[in-house]
Write a protein that holds these residues in place. Structure first.
Motif, PDB file in Angstrom:
ATOM      1  N   ALA A  49       0.859  -1.186   0.000  1.00 45.59           N
ATOM      2  CA  ALA A  49       0.000   0.000   0.000  1.00 45.59           C
ATOM      3  C   ALA A  49       0.890   1.228   0.000  1.00 45.59           C
ATOM      4  CB  ALA A  49      -0.919   0.012   1.210  1.00 45.59           C
ATOM      5  N   GLN A  50       0.483   2.243  -0.739  1.00 42.49           N
ATOM      6  CA  GLN A  50       1.276   3.467  -0.838  1.00 42.49           C
ATOM      7  C   GLN A  50       0.330   4.653  -0.894  1.00 42.49           C
ATOM      8  OE1 GLN A  50       4.192   3.609  -4.019  1.00 42.49           O
ATOM      9  NE2 GLN A  50       3.951   5.813  -4.194  1.00 42.49           N
ATOM     10  N   LEU A  51       0.709   5.709  -0.208  1.00 45.17           N
ATOM     11  CA  LEU A  51      -0.101   6.921  -0.138  1.00 45.17           C
ATOM     12  C   LEU A  51       0.820   8.124  -0.268  1.00 45.17           C
ATOM     13  CD1 LEU A  51      -3.153   6.699   0.367  1.00 45.17           C
ATOM     14  CD2 LEU A  51      -2.734   7.364   2.724  1.00 45.17           C
ATOM     15  N   ASP A  52       0.534   9.024  -1.198  1.00 43.56           N
ATOM     16  CA  ASP A  52       1.304  10.254  -1.305  1.00 43.56           C
ATOM     17  C   ASP A  52       0.401  11.367  -1.825  1.00 43.56           C
ATOM     18  OD1 ASP A  52       1.180   9.948  -4.125  1.00 43.56           O
ATOM     19  OD2 ASP A  52       2.995   8.736  -4.102  1.00 43.56           O
ATOM     20  N   ARG A  57      -2.395   3.719  -3.800  1.00 47.87           N
ATOM     21  CA  ARG A  57      -2.431   2.449  -4.519  1.00 47.87           C
ATOM     22  C   ARG A  57      -2.290   1.289  -3.554  1.00 47.87           C
ATOM     23  NH1 ARG A  57       2.353   3.334  -8.521  1.00 47.87           N
ATOM     24  NH2 ARG A  57       1.489   5.425  -8.484  1.00 47.87           N
ATOM     25  N   PHE A  58      -2.760   0.116  -3.991  1.00 50.43           N
ATOM     26  CA  PHE A  58      -2.631  -1.079  -3.162  1.00 50.43           C
ATOM     27  C   PHE A  58      -2.501  -2.303  -4.061  1.00 50.43           C
ATOM     28  CE2 PHE A  58      -7.037  -1.295  -4.283  1.00 50.43           C
ATOM     29  CZ  PHE A  58      -7.331  -2.653  -4.305  1.00 50.43           C
ATOM     30  N   VAL A  74      -5.259  -8.695  -6.613  1.00 49.68           N
ATOM     31  CA  VAL A  74      -6.152  -7.529  -6.709  1.00 49.68           C
ATOM     32  C   VAL A  74      -5.295  -6.288  -6.532  1.00 49.68           C
ATOM     33  CG1 VAL A  74      -8.156  -6.348  -5.733  1.00 49.68           C
ATOM     34  CG2 VAL A  74      -8.074  -8.838  -5.710  1.00 49.68           C
ATOM     35  N   ALA A  75      -5.457  -5.316  -7.428  1.00 52.56           N
ATOM     36  CA  ALA A  75      -4.670  -4.083  -7.331  1.00 52.56           C
ATOM     37  C   ALA A  75      -5.513  -2.915  -7.816  1.00 52.56           C
ATOM     38  CB  ALA A  75      -3.391  -4.191  -8.157  1.00 52.56           C
ATOM     39  N   GLY A  76      -5.201  -1.736  -7.307  1.00 57.31           N
ATOM     40  CA  GLY A  76      -5.910  -0.540  -7.732  1.00 57.31           C
ATOM     41  C   GLY A  76      -5.117   0.707  -7.427  1.00 57.31           C
ATOM     42  N   ARG A  77      -5.482   1.779  -8.110  1.00 56.53           N
ATOM     43  CA  ARG A  77      -4.797   3.057  -7.923  1.00 56.53           C
ATOM     44  C   ARG A  77      -5.793   4.173  -8.223  1.00 56.53           C
ATOM     45  NH1 ARG A  77       0.003   4.852 -11.947  1.00 56.53           N
ATOM     46  NH2 ARG A  77      -1.639   4.222 -13.384  1.00 56.53           N
ATOM     47  N   ARG A  78      -5.731   5.237  -7.455  1.00 57.89           N
ATOM     48  CA  ARG A  78      -6.626   6.379  -7.684  1.00 57.89           C
ATOM     49  C   ARG A  78      -5.880   7.652  -7.336  1.00 57.89           C
ATOM     50  NH1 ARG A  78      -9.703  11.145  -7.451  1.00 57.89           N
ATOM     51  NH2 ARG A  78     -11.918  10.706  -7.715  1.00 57.89           N
ATOM     52  N   SER A  79      -5.920   8.621  -8.263  1.00 60.84           N
ATOM     53  CA  SER A  79      -5.283   9.913  -7.997  1.00 60.84           C
ATOM     54  C   SER A  79      -6.228  10.784  -7.195  1.00 60.84           C
ATOM     55  CB  SER A  79      -4.938  10.611  -9.315  1.00 60.84           C
ATOM     56  OG  SER A  79      -6.134  11.026  -9.965  1.00 60.84           O
ATOM     57  N   TRP A  80      -5.643  11.730  -6.451  1.00 59.20           N
ATOM     58  CA  TRP A  80      -6.473  12.748  -5.812  1.00 59.20           C
ATOM     59  C   TRP A  80      -5.842  14.130  -5.937  1.00 59.20           C
ATOM     60  CZ3 TRP A  80      -6.143   8.507  -2.049  1.00 59.20           C
ATOM     61  CH2 TRP A  80      -4.910   8.439  -1.431  1.00 59.20           C
ATOM     62  N   ILE A  81      -5.176  14.332  -7.046  1.00 55.50           N
ATOM     63  CA  ILE A  81      -4.657  15.669  -7.331  1.00 55.50           C
ATOM     64  C   ILE A  81      -5.814  16.662  -7.385  1.00 55.50           C
ATOM     65  CG2 ILE A  81      -3.360  17.061  -8.994  1.00 55.50           C
ATOM     66  CD1 ILE A  81      -2.033  14.519  -9.944  1.00 55.50           C
ATOM     67  N   ASP A  82      -6.956  16.194  -7.929  1.00 58.66           N
ATOM     68  CA  ASP A  82      -8.105  17.091  -8.082  1.00 58.66           C
ATOM     69  C   ASP A  82      -8.637  17.600  -6.752  1.00 58.66           C
ATOM     70  OD1 ASP A  82      -8.773  14.278  -7.807  1.00 58.66           O
ATOM     71  OD2 ASP A  82     -10.873  14.893  -7.981  1.00 58.66           O
ATOM     72  N   SER A  83      -8.426  16.822  -5.674  1.00 59.93           N
ATOM     73  CA  SER A  83      -8.985  17.223  -4.383  1.00 59.93           C
ATOM     74  C   SER A  83      -8.218  18.371  -3.729  1.00 59.93           C
ATOM     75  CB  SER A  83      -9.031  16.020  -3.430  1.00 59.93           C
ATOM     76  OG  SER A  83      -7.721  15.591  -3.131  1.00 59.93           O
ATOM     77  N   TRP A  84      -6.946  18.581  -4.114  1.00 61.21           N
ATOM     78  CA  TRP A  84      -6.194  19.686  -3.502  1.00 61.21           C
ATOM     79  C   TRP A  84      -5.654  20.699  -4.509  1.00 61.21           C
ATOM     80  CZ3 TRP A  84      -1.159  20.224  -4.974  1.00 61.21           C
ATOM     81  CH2 TRP A  84      -0.511  19.099  -5.508  1.00 61.21           C
ATOM     82  N   LEU A  85      -5.408  20.269  -5.772  1.00 66.38           N
ATOM     83  CA  LEU A  85      -4.838  21.213  -6.741  1.00 66.38           C
ATOM     84  C   LEU A  85      -5.861  22.273  -7.157  1.00 66.38           C
ATOM     85  CD1 LEU A  85      -2.484  22.080  -8.498  1.00 66.38           C
ATOM     86  CD2 LEU A  85      -3.271  20.482 -10.248  1.00 66.38           C
ATOM     87  N   GLY A  86      -7.105  21.842  -7.443  1.00 66.31           N
ATOM     88  CA  GLY A  86      -8.147  22.788  -7.835  1.00 66.31           C
ATOM     89  C   GLY A  86      -8.378  23.854  -6.782  1.00 66.31           C
ATOM     90  N   PRO A  87      -8.640  23.461  -5.517  1.00 68.54           N
ATOM     91  CA  PRO A  87      -8.812  24.472  -4.470  1.00 68.54           C
ATOM     92  C   PRO A  87      -7.578  25.359  -4.265  1.00 68.54           C
ATOM     93  CG  PRO A  87      -9.668  22.355  -3.737  1.00 68.54           C
ATOM     94  CD  PRO A  87      -8.978  22.113  -5.036  1.00 68.54           C
ATOM     95  N   ALA A  88      -6.378  24.799  -4.423  1.00 67.26           N
ATOM     96  CA  ALA A  88      -5.163  25.603  -4.250  1.00 67.26           C
ATOM     97  C   ALA A  88      -5.049  26.656  -5.345  1.00 67.26           C
ATOM     98  CB  ALA A  88      -3.929  24.704  -4.249  1.00 67.26           C
TER      99      ALA A  88
END
Length: 198
Positions: A49-52, A57-58, A74-88
């Motif tokens: 598992a990795q978080l940055d 991802r896991f 089983v593996a997956g990955r999801r970005s969350w740039i949208d959750s902090w870049l847009g508001p910034a």
């Protein structure tokens, strides 16, 4: 043409395939564990598992229950740039805000009934989206109507069966179905949407 005649040409083939889920067991320093007969010890699970700031991802893989034949990954990955870049960007007063989003996932279930006999069930997919939102579209280009977007997505399910019928004859069969989509848009004036079901 001269390079072809002189023999100064390089070529190659890259063969890419999915590997089977890993069920091997490891000891200290990553050394594979072996039985007294020298065979690798199997039946272990592996995970990551990795978080940055970019994404999370896991990965989890191993045997299904106590089965020696069935395994999974089983593996997956999801970005969350949208959750902090847009508001910034909005807080900084930018006239354009962008929100790239991507995710992908894979599920594999394998049955290895012995050398030359393998059944694999696979499902995987991906989705990539980018949208630029103009806070003042008239100042940029009125035709944009406030946003520019681009996205691609697909998912695929596969059943693969491989069987060694004899030392010289191998059966390799796959059935596959899925969906591929592509969309592009500039405001409300231009839109392109393509969907395929291969």
């Amino acid at each position: 043409v001269a390079d072809l005649l002189d023999g100064r040409v390089m070529g190659g083939i890259v063969d890419v395939s999915l590997r089977s889920p890993n069920t091997e067991c490891y000891g200290p320093y990553g050394e594979p564990l072996t039985s007294p007969s020298g065979a690798p010890v199997t039946g272990c699970y592996h995970g990551m598992a990795q978080l940055d700031l970019i994404d999370g991802r896991f990965l989890l893989q191993g045997p299904i229950g106590k089965s020696k034949e069935w395994s999974f990954a089983v593996a997956g990955r999801r970005s969350w740039i949208d959750s902090w870049l847009g508001p910034a960007l909005e807080a900084g007063g930018a006239s354009v805000t962008s929100a790239p989003v991507y995710y992908d996932y894979q599920v594999i279930v394998d049955r290895n009934a012995g050398p030359g006999d393998k059944l694999s069930l696979r499902f995987y997919g991906s989705d990539d989206r980018f949208q630029a939102v103009f806070k003042d579209p008239a100042a940029q280009e009125p035709g944009f109507g406030g946003n520019l977007r681009f996205g691609t997505a697909f998912y695929q399910g596969q059943i693969l069966y491989q069987k060694e019928l004899s030392p010289k004859v191998t059966l390799d069969t796959m059935v596959s179905v899925g969906k591929i989509s592509l969309d592009f848009g500039v405001g409300g004036n231009l839109a392109f949407d393509l969907t395929q079901y291969p």
